[in-house]
Enzyme design. Sequence first.
Site, PDB file in Angstrom:
ATOM      1  N   LYS A  42      -4.703   7.878   6.573  1.00 48.34           N
ATOM      2  CA  LYS A  42      -4.265   6.578   6.292  1.00 48.34           C
ATOM      3  C   LYS A  42      -5.398   5.668   7.118  1.00 48.34           C
ATOM      4  O   LYS A  42      -6.197   5.880   7.927  1.00 48.34           O
ATOM      5  CB  LYS A  42      -2.872   6.432   6.728  1.00 48.34           C
ATOM      6  CG  LYS A  42      -2.008   7.223   6.245  1.00 48.34           C
ATOM      7  CD  LYS A  42      -0.603   7.101   6.522  1.00 48.34           C
ATOM      8  CE  LYS A  42       0.621   7.937   5.740  1.00 48.34           C
ATOM      9  NZ  LYS A  42       1.903   7.841   6.500  1.00 48.34           N
ATOM     10  N   PHE A  69      11.655  -0.527   4.276  1.00 47.32           N
ATOM     11  CA  PHE A  69      10.227  -0.457   4.918  1.00 47.32           C
ATOM     12  C   PHE A  69       9.381  -0.448   3.665  1.00 47.32           C
ATOM     13  O   PHE A  69       8.053  -0.341   4.077  1.00 47.32           O
ATOM     14  CB  PHE A  69      10.256   0.839   5.810  1.00 47.32           C
ATOM     15  CG  PHE A  69      10.435   2.125   4.841  1.00 47.32           C
ATOM     16  CD1 PHE A  69       9.218   2.775   4.418  1.00 47.32           C
ATOM     17  CD2 PHE A  69      11.682   2.658   5.159  1.00 47.32           C
ATOM     18  CE1 PHE A  69       9.685   3.982   3.706  1.00 47.32           C
ATOM     19  CE2 PHE A  69      12.069   3.678   4.546  1.00 47.32           C
ATOM     20  CZ  PHE A  69      10.987   4.431   3.714  1.00 47.32           C
ATOM     21  N   ARG A  91       2.545  20.365   5.462  1.00 47.91           N
ATOM     22  CA  ARG A  91       3.419  19.410   6.096  1.00 47.91           C
ATOM     23  C   ARG A  91       3.641  19.836   7.635  1.00 47.91           C
ATOM     24  O   ARG A  91       3.781  19.048   8.444  1.00 47.91           O
ATOM     25  CB  ARG A  91       4.587  19.571   5.400  1.00 47.91           C
ATOM     26  CG  ARG A  91       4.584  18.901   3.888  1.00 47.91           C
ATOM     27  CD  ARG A  91       4.473  17.303   3.966  1.00 47.91           C
ATOM     28  NE  ARG A  91       5.931  16.870   4.259  1.00 47.91           N
ATOM     29  CZ  ARG A  91       6.449  15.670   4.379  1.00 47.91           C
ATOM     30  NH1 ARG A  91       5.473  14.568   3.747  1.00 47.91           N
ATOM     31  NH2 ARG A  91       7.611  15.305   4.437  1.00 47.91           N
ATOM     32  N   THR A 148       7.794  12.976  10.299  1.00 42.72           N
ATOM     33  CA  THR A 148       7.477  11.561   9.976  1.00 42.72           C
ATOM     34  C   THR A 148       7.165  10.687  11.108  1.00 42.72           C
ATOM     35  O   THR A 148       6.205   9.960  11.337  1.00 42.72           O
ATOM     36  CB  THR A 148       8.418  10.951   9.071  1.00 42.72           C
ATOM     37  OG1 THR A 148       8.506  11.985   8.009  1.00 42.72           O
ATOM     38  CG2 THR A 148       8.151   9.413   8.518  1.00 42.72           C
ATOM     39  N   ARG A 207       0.418  14.694  14.021  1.00 44.45           N
ATOM     40  CA  ARG A 207       0.903  13.609  14.247  1.00 44.45           C
ATOM     41  C   ARG A 207       1.314  13.510  15.897  1.00 44.45           C
ATOM     42  O   ARG A 207       1.241  12.259  16.530  1.00 44.45           O
ATOM     43  CB  ARG A 207       2.200  13.137  13.545  1.00 44.45           C
ATOM     44  CG  ARG A 207       1.689  12.581  12.009  1.00 44.45           C
ATOM     45  CD  ARG A 207       2.870  12.545  11.060  1.00 44.45           C
ATOM     46  NE  ARG A 207       2.732  12.086   9.858  1.00 44.45           N
ATOM     47  CZ  ARG A 207       3.441  12.169   8.629  1.00 44.45           C
ATOM     48  NH1 ARG A 207       4.765  12.912   8.665  1.00 44.45           N
ATOM     49  NH2 ARG A 207       3.130  11.758   7.612  1.00 44.45           N
ATOM     50  N   HIS A 231      -1.108  11.354   5.554  1.00 46.17           N
ATOM     51  CA  HIS A 231      -0.298  11.543   4.546  1.00 46.17           C
ATOM     52  C   HIS A 231      -0.350  13.055   3.875  1.00 46.17           C
ATOM     53  O   HIS A 231      -1.499  13.623   3.786  1.00 46.17           O
ATOM     54  CB  HIS A 231      -0.363  10.864   3.128  1.00 46.17           C
ATOM     55  CG  HIS A 231       0.492  11.374   2.004  1.00 46.17           C
ATOM     56  ND1 HIS A 231       1.953  11.139   1.926  1.00 46.17           N
ATOM     57  CD2 HIS A 231       0.065  12.064   0.989  1.00 46.17           C
ATOM     58  CE1 HIS A 231       2.182  11.730   0.784  1.00 46.17           C
ATOM     59  NE2 HIS A 231       1.012  12.044   0.113  1.00 46.17           N
TER      60      HIS A 231
HETATM   61  P1  RTP Z   1       3.933  10.246   4.115  1.00 47.18           P
HETATM   62  O1  RTP Z   1       4.677  10.406   2.741  1.00 47.18           O
HETATM   63  O2  RTP Z   1       3.286   9.331   4.280  1.00 47.18           O
HETATM   64  O3  RTP Z   1       3.114  11.666   4.196  1.00 47.18           O
HETATM   65  O4  RTP Z   1       4.994  10.486   5.251  1.00 47.18           O
HETATM   66  P2  RTP Z   1       6.524  11.333   5.136  1.00 47.18           P
HETATM   67  O5  RTP Z   1       6.471  12.212   3.968  1.00 47.18           O
HETATM   68  O6  RTP Z   1       6.299  12.005   6.593  1.00 47.18           O
HETATM   69  O7  RTP Z   1       7.663  10.245   5.495  1.00 47.18           O
HETATM   70  P3  RTP Z   1       8.115   9.413   4.012  1.00 47.18           P
HETATM   71  O8  RTP Z   1       9.604   9.621   4.282  1.00 47.18           O
HETATM   72  O9  RTP Z   1       7.726  10.060   2.672  1.00 47.18           O
HETATM   73  O10 RTP Z   1       7.681   8.072   4.412  1.00 47.18           O
HETATM   74  C1  RTP Z   1       6.379   7.398   3.995  1.00 47.18           C
HETATM   75  C2  RTP Z   1       5.954   6.529   5.257  1.00 47.18           C
HETATM   76  O11 RTP Z   1       6.763   5.576   5.260  1.00 47.18           O
HETATM   77  C3  RTP Z   1       6.962   5.096   6.726  1.00 47.18           C
HETATM   78  N1  RTP Z   1       8.506   4.952   6.993  1.00 47.18           N
HETATM   79  N2  RTP Z   1       9.042   4.189   7.562  1.00 47.18           N
HETATM   80  N3  RTP Z   1      12.568   4.138   8.511  1.00 47.18           N
HETATM   81  C4  RTP Z   1      11.251   3.752   8.540  1.00 47.18           C
HETATM   82  O12 RTP Z   1      10.974   2.609   8.945  1.00 47.18           O
HETATM   83  C5  RTP Z   1      10.132   4.515   7.718  1.00 47.18           C
HETATM   84  N4  RTP Z   1      10.538   5.815   7.171  1.00 47.18           N
HETATM   85  C6  RTP Z   1       9.364   6.116   6.696  1.00 47.18           C
HETATM   86  C7  RTP Z   1       6.335   6.348   7.378  1.00 47.18           C
HETATM   87  O13 RTP Z   1       5.105   5.570   8.030  1.00 47.18           O
HETATM   88  C8  RTP Z   1       6.134   7.436   6.510  1.00 47.18           C
HETATM   89  O14 RTP Z   1       4.976   8.182   6.885  1.00 47.18           O
HETATM   90 MG    MG Z   2       6.283  11.430   2.097  1.00 47.70          MG
END
Ligand code: RTP
Ligand code: MG
Length: 155
Positions: free
Chosen positions: A16, A64, A92, A98, A109, A122
């Site tokens: 990112k 968000f 993952r 996350t 991370r 990501h």
């Molecule tokens: P990514 O898609 O970026 O690989 O991350 P992830 O699967 O671990 O998490 P995801 O639930 O898909 O969320 C995408 C990105 O959004 C941001 N986020 N903020 N509650 C919040 O404020 C919130 N939840 C998610 C994070 O930057 C996350 O990587």
């Molecule tokens: Mg995701």
Amino acid sequence: SFAASANSERSFIMVKPDGVHRGLVGDVIKRFEQRGYKLVGIKVLVPSRELASKHYAEHDGKPFFPKLVDFLSSGAVVACVFEGKDVVKTGRTMIGATNPLASAPGTLRADFAVDMGRNIIHGSDSVESAMREIALWFNADELATYATATQAWVY
Ligand code: RTP
Ligand code: MG
């Protein structure tokens, strides 16, 4: 042992904008390479808001979402496709939770981030998501099919 079909799973892995700005591209790629995964696609680009919105379409409507789209389109990303055995789930695991503060030590991370909105990388969350994301970010002719000299020693 080498079984092409079982070992050809692909995941979409992206450094990112925070990871690119911080010079962590090499660290991310290094970990996937040393695990035994094969890099079959890579490019650097500044994503449009439209592309960022499509990428995170599953989060459209969540509080968000606007900031997430702003952030992803705020600078250069490095989009990658890695190939190999169980690369989606294992990728993952290598990336971590996350929220970097909840990520296990040794994950990308945990080793490089502390903030949920600045978690450097990501990774696709399922084989179906991987296929959708790879098609969104890459044209078919941008993905290479090739054998590596070490492949027979990884499998
Ligand atoms: P990514 O898609 O970026 O690989 O991350 P992830 O699967 O671990 O998490 P995801 O639930 O898909 O969320 C995408 C990105 O959004 C941001 N986020 N903020 N509650 C919040 O404020 C919130 N939840 C998610 C994070 O930057 C996350 O990587
Ligand atoms: Mg995701």
